[in-house]
Design an enzyme around this catalytic site. Structure first.
Site, PDB file in Angstrom:
ATOM      1  N   ARG A   1      30.285 -12.476 -22.819  1.00 25.98           N
ATOM      2  CA  ARG A   1      30.909 -13.531 -22.001  1.00 25.98           C
ATOM      3  C   ARG A   1      29.967 -14.052 -20.927  1.00 25.98           C
ATOM      4  NH1 ARG A   1      34.494 -10.007 -23.222  1.00 25.98           N
ATOM      5  NH2 ARG A   1      34.198  -8.899 -21.274  1.00 25.98           N
TER       6      ARG A   1
ATOM      7  N   GLU B   1      31.205   5.796 -19.404  1.00 28.06           N
ATOM      8  CA  GLU B   1      32.047   6.950 -19.108  1.00 28.06           C
ATOM      9  C   GLU B   1      31.820   8.040 -20.168  1.00 28.06           C
ATOM     10  OE1 GLU B   1      36.048   5.804 -18.635  1.00 28.06           O
ATOM     11  OE2 GLU B   1      36.653   7.731 -17.781  1.00 28.06           O
TER      12      GLU B   1
HETATM   13  P1  AMP Z   1      30.509  -2.302 -15.875  1.00 23.56           P
HETATM   14  O1  AMP Z   1      29.198  -1.927 -16.497  1.00 23.56           O
HETATM   15  O2  AMP Z   1      31.470  -1.139 -15.795  1.00 23.56           O
HETATM   16  O3  AMP Z   1      30.340  -3.002 -14.539  1.00 23.56           O
HETATM   17  O4  AMP Z   1      31.235  -3.317 -16.860  1.00 23.56           O
HETATM   18  C1  AMP Z   1      30.837  -4.627 -16.897  1.00 23.56           C
HETATM   19  C2  AMP Z   1      30.891  -5.198 -18.294  1.00 23.56           C
HETATM   20  O5  AMP Z   1      32.054  -4.770 -19.021  1.00 23.56           O
HETATM   21  C3  AMP Z   1      30.983  -6.691 -18.190  1.00 23.56           C
HETATM   22  O6  AMP Z   1      30.064  -7.243 -19.124  1.00 23.56           O
HETATM   23  C4  AMP Z   1      32.409  -7.029 -18.510  1.00 23.56           C
HETATM   24  O7  AMP Z   1      32.453  -8.104 -19.410  1.00 23.56           O
HETATM   25  C5  AMP Z   1      33.022  -5.798 -19.136  1.00 23.56           C
HETATM   26  N1  AMP Z   1      34.228  -5.315 -18.433  1.00 23.56           N
HETATM   27  C6  AMP Z   1      34.351  -4.158 -17.748  1.00 23.56           C
HETATM   28  N2  AMP Z   1      35.596  -3.978 -17.287  1.00 23.56           N
HETATM   29  C7  AMP Z   1      36.287  -5.072 -17.652  1.00 23.56           C
HETATM   30  C8  AMP Z   1      37.649  -5.509 -17.455  1.00 23.56           C
HETATM   31  N3  AMP Z   1      38.547  -4.763 -16.774  1.00 23.56           N
HETATM   32  N4  AMP Z   1      38.019  -6.698 -17.962  1.00 23.56           N
HETATM   33  C9  AMP Z   1      37.131  -7.468 -18.657  1.00 23.56           C
HETATM   34  N5  AMP Z   1      35.850  -7.104 -18.885  1.00 23.56           N
HETATM   35  C10 AMP Z   1      35.422  -5.929 -18.399  1.00 23.56           C
END
Ligand code: AMP
Length: 180
Positions: free
Chosen positions: A63, A100
């Site tokens: 996205r 995780e």
């Molecule tokens: P993080 O590495 O945990 O910061 O996760 C970020 C990536 O995961 C981004 O590319 C987001 O598109 C996706 N992502 C993580 N959590 C969500 C959520 N609750 N809703 C939508 N996309 C998420």
């Protein structure tokens, strides 16, 4: 009172228990469906960031890619695609990062970032910060300089911001929502 941000918040759909139980997925597709809203959101995402400080925007699959065109145009910058492992066709540089459970990896082309170039990392959601941090690392390992981060949505309760290196962090919409 209606805030200027209300229309954006109203266009984000919460999908509980997707892709797995306990996760509330932030679905941005209603924002994309509205004719003008997504472009307006991308304009607001970059407020305060000067085009003079950014040579390239690095966007994260999938996205994050949506933001590449409008943000690169606003900042008069080039675009670097950060993709999941094995998707890019040419010589690649890779950074692995932990989830995780298990690990994931992002890759960019070896020639995507020139030494000294200032790179802004752009994605739809900042959650735990692992992905954006890996993006920052791949910029630095390429010899680039981090210009900061830009997100449509920040899940502040996960404190991903604290995992990012120093630099400006812009996020248009914050959860839990703060007034404004
Ligand atoms: P993080 O590495 O945990 O910061 O996760 C970020 C990536 O995961 C981004 O590319 C987001 O598109 C996706 N992502 C993580 N959590 C969500 C959520 N609750 N809703 C939508 N996309 C998420």
């Amino acid at each position: 009172m209606t805030s200027p941000l209300d229309r954006f918040y109203q266009a984000i759909r919460d999908v509980p228990d997707f892709p797995e139980k306990g996760i509330v997925y932030k679905d941005i597709t209603p924002l994309l469906h509205a004719p003008d809203l997504f472009v307006q959101a991308t304009e607001k995402m970059t407020v305060g960031i000067s085009s003079a400080d950014v040579d390239k925007v690095l966007v994260i699959e999938a996205r994050g890619f949506l933001f590449a065109g409008p943000v690169a145009k606003a900042l008069d910058a080039g675009i670097v695609l950060a993709r999941k492992a094995g998707k890019l066709p040419w010589k690649r540089r890779r950074v692995e990062y932990s989830l995780e459970y298990g690990t994931d990896a992002i890759e960019i082309h070896e020639d995507a970032v020139e030494p000294g170039e200032r790179v802004l990392v752009v994605d739809d959601v900042l959650a735990t910060g692992g992905t954006a941090r890996a993006a920052a690392q791949i910029v630095e390992e390429s010899g680039g300089r981090l210009a900061g981060f830009c997100f449509l949505i920040e899940l502040a309760f996960l404190d991903g911001r604290s995992r990012l290196p120093d630099g400006p962090v812009n996020s248009l919409l914050t959860y839990p929502r703060v007034s404004g």
